[in-house]
Design a protein around this motif. Sequence first.
Motif, short mmCIF file in Angstrom:
data_model
loop_
_atom_site.label_atom_id
_atom_site.label_comp_id
_atom_site.label_asym_id
_atom_site.label_seq_id
_atom_site.Cartn_x
_atom_site.Cartn_y
_atom_site.Cartn_z
N UNK A 1 0.82 -1.21 0.00
CA UNK A 1 0.00 0.00 0.00
C UNK A 1 0.86 1.26 0.00
N UNK A 2 2.19 1.07 -0.02
CA UNK A 2 3.15 2.19 0.00
C UNK A 2 2.96 3.08 1.21
N UNK A 3 2.70 2.46 2.35
CA UNK A 3 2.62 3.18 3.61
C UNK A 3 3.97 3.10 4.30
N UNK A 4 4.49 4.26 4.69
CA UNK A 4 5.86 4.35 5.21
C UNK A 4 5.81 4.86 6.65
N UNK A 5 5.94 3.96 7.60
CA UNK A 5 5.88 4.31 9.02
C UNK A 5 7.28 4.57 9.56
N UNK A 6 7.37 5.52 10.50
CA UNK A 6 8.63 5.74 11.20
C UNK A 6 8.96 4.56 12.12
N UNK A 7 7.91 3.98 12.68
CA UNK A 7 8.09 2.82 13.55
C UNK A 7 6.98 1.82 13.27
N UNK A 8 7.36 0.56 13.21
CA UNK A 8 6.39 -0.53 13.10
C UNK A 8 6.61 -1.39 14.33
N UNK A 9 5.66 -1.38 15.24
CA UNK A 9 5.85 -2.00 16.56
C UNK A 9 4.93 -3.20 16.71
N UNK A 10 5.52 -4.36 16.72
CA UNK A 10 4.78 -5.59 16.98
C UNK A 10 5.19 -6.12 18.34
N UNK A 11 4.30 -6.84 18.95
CA UNK A 11 4.52 -7.32 20.31
C UNK A 11 5.61 -8.38 20.33
N UNK A 12 6.53 -8.21 21.26
CA UNK A 12 7.61 -9.17 21.46
C UNK A 12 7.35 -10.02 22.69
N UNK A 13 7.90 -11.19 22.68
CA UNK A 13 7.74 -12.06 23.85
C UNK A 13 8.45 -11.47 25.06
N UNK A 14 9.59 -10.83 24.81
CA UNK A 14 10.36 -10.22 25.90
C UNK A 14 10.74 -8.81 25.46
N UNK A 15 10.57 -7.82 26.33
CA UNK A 15 10.90 -6.45 26.02
C UNK A 15 12.40 -6.21 26.01
N UNK A 16 12.82 -4.98 25.66
CA UNK A 16 14.24 -4.66 25.54
C UNK A 16 15.04 -4.89 26.81
N UNK A 17 14.39 -4.79 27.95
CA UNK A 17 15.10 -4.99 29.22
C UNK A 17 14.71 -6.29 29.91
N UNK A 18 14.24 -7.22 29.12
CA UNK A 18 13.89 -8.52 29.68
C UNK A 18 12.51 -8.57 30.31
N UNK A 19 11.74 -7.51 30.20
CA UNK A 19 10.43 -7.49 30.83
C UNK A 19 9.41 -8.25 30.00
#
Length: 549
Positions: A96-114
């Motif tokens: 669709x030629x949509x250009x996002x600055x961030x594409x955020x999908x849910x992770x099993x573990x966050x950046x700090x292990x949370x």
Amino acid sequence: MSPLPNPKLWTGPTIGLLQTEDGFTNGGWWHDPRILGATGQGLEKEEPRSWEGWWNEHIVNLVELSMRQKDAMTILLTGRGERNFADLIKRMIASKKLDFDMVCLKQQVGPKGQRFSSTMHYKQSLLEDLIYTYKEAEEIKVYEDRPKHVKGFREFFEKVNRALLSYSNPSTRKPITADVIQVADMTTTLDPISEAAEVQRMINSHNLSLNSRDPNSSSSNRLQIKRTVFFTGYLISTADTANLLSLISPPQAMSDSDLKFLANNILITPRPAPQSILDKVGGIGAKQIWQVNGIAAYENKIWAARVTPIPPSATYYTENPQPIIVLACRKGAKPIDAGRIQNWQPISSDKQLVFETTVGEKVQLRVEKEIAGENEYESLFAGGRPPPFAGKRKLAGDEGPPGYGNDENRRNGGNQNGYKGGNRNRRGGDGGGHRNPPFQGRDRRGNRGGGGGNGGGGGGGGGGGGGGGRNRARGGYKSLDDVGNSPRYGQGNGYQNHQPNYDDPPSQGHAAGGDGYNAAFPAIGSGAGGRNGGGNGSWADGGGLPYGH
């Protein structure tokens, strides 16, 4: 837009099971990318044409405006899991030629292990870190289609701003103007054949997973698709239904909204018909011509037509005293009351409609555990046995519950108005008885697991967020519409209006804070996103997502 399980295809309890993560080892409906990939006519056909007709174009326009705004950040935020959905969602938004600055999908573990106890917890944690990272941003807009999440986001932003105004708050960040916009909650479903095939694949994966864990384990948790037959009848075409409804003459003061229009069948039996009955009516798919020879109304609540077969000597079967069609009923009235009609009015020759029916079944599918030794007839009933005969021993040669296979067994089931269960066809010789990308589209559901409008937030100066028929009257009439009033059927026990649930099982160890994601966020206008970097720049170097890498 994410398709929902089709309520016309599945029973209510099965719709609940499909959307419950614990029901399948692979996570079920909201965790299987093949379901989202089957949208429209499937990935191979839809991707070249950008899933045309399946997007919420209003949200698409907002995303495009935000993309052109240099002081705004455009974010797609979804509870879909990164591991299973990153590639598919990337392909959808790229088409669709949509250009996002961030594409955020849910992770099993966050950046700090949370770990996150829910999808809302994950989204709120990320949004809070956005607010504290972009301290000069004055406004954030979030587009969301789930009323529960709209309420949750609004309460969350109120809480954040109260904390920012608190004397004990060490941050120099000013309160932010937050606007949570509720997107129209629309629904879409897959092609029924494709949907059944995808659910079968889910079940196959589930059963294979059980085997790989313990090949010697019992099959108690193995699943399979089974059919639920609500009734067997002479089904009437849509065109003939419209003609039959012209026979109704309700009071002028009664509006159409006060009536439930039916005229869709002549009942054979309010259950799966055993082979002995199917043999009498010619089997599934058999045709029969009928003619209307009388109409009646009961207390201005029920309207019905009496019919006779053509030729009059034709063999037919119905478990009602005579073949009739319930044309309509008033709100609050029960079609079963048609059995109380005593006086039928003859009609003029121009109203003696002639129409053709097809023997068929009202069927829905359900997903249940495999039952060892269950035969085909037993599988038609939830729990594996017809409820009225549950626990009774089945004798060799039985086709079904007592009385199903032999019409003689039904004749003593008395009735005040002379209904004898399987009344003989008085005319018919040996016959039976009388008787997300942010898409929407055709049937659409806002923006759930693929595009903007899924709780995306925009920082900066006003950035756009990513966007029983078993009841019988004394007169003997059985209603096909009463099946929906039984907890077993339709939207009975176990059925809820389920919203997507991407949540992992509850876990401990993370309280939303302001420092969980700051290292992952690009600077506004820095070119870290695709807008200034070209191509699919919303994906970090190395093929990952910018959030969390």
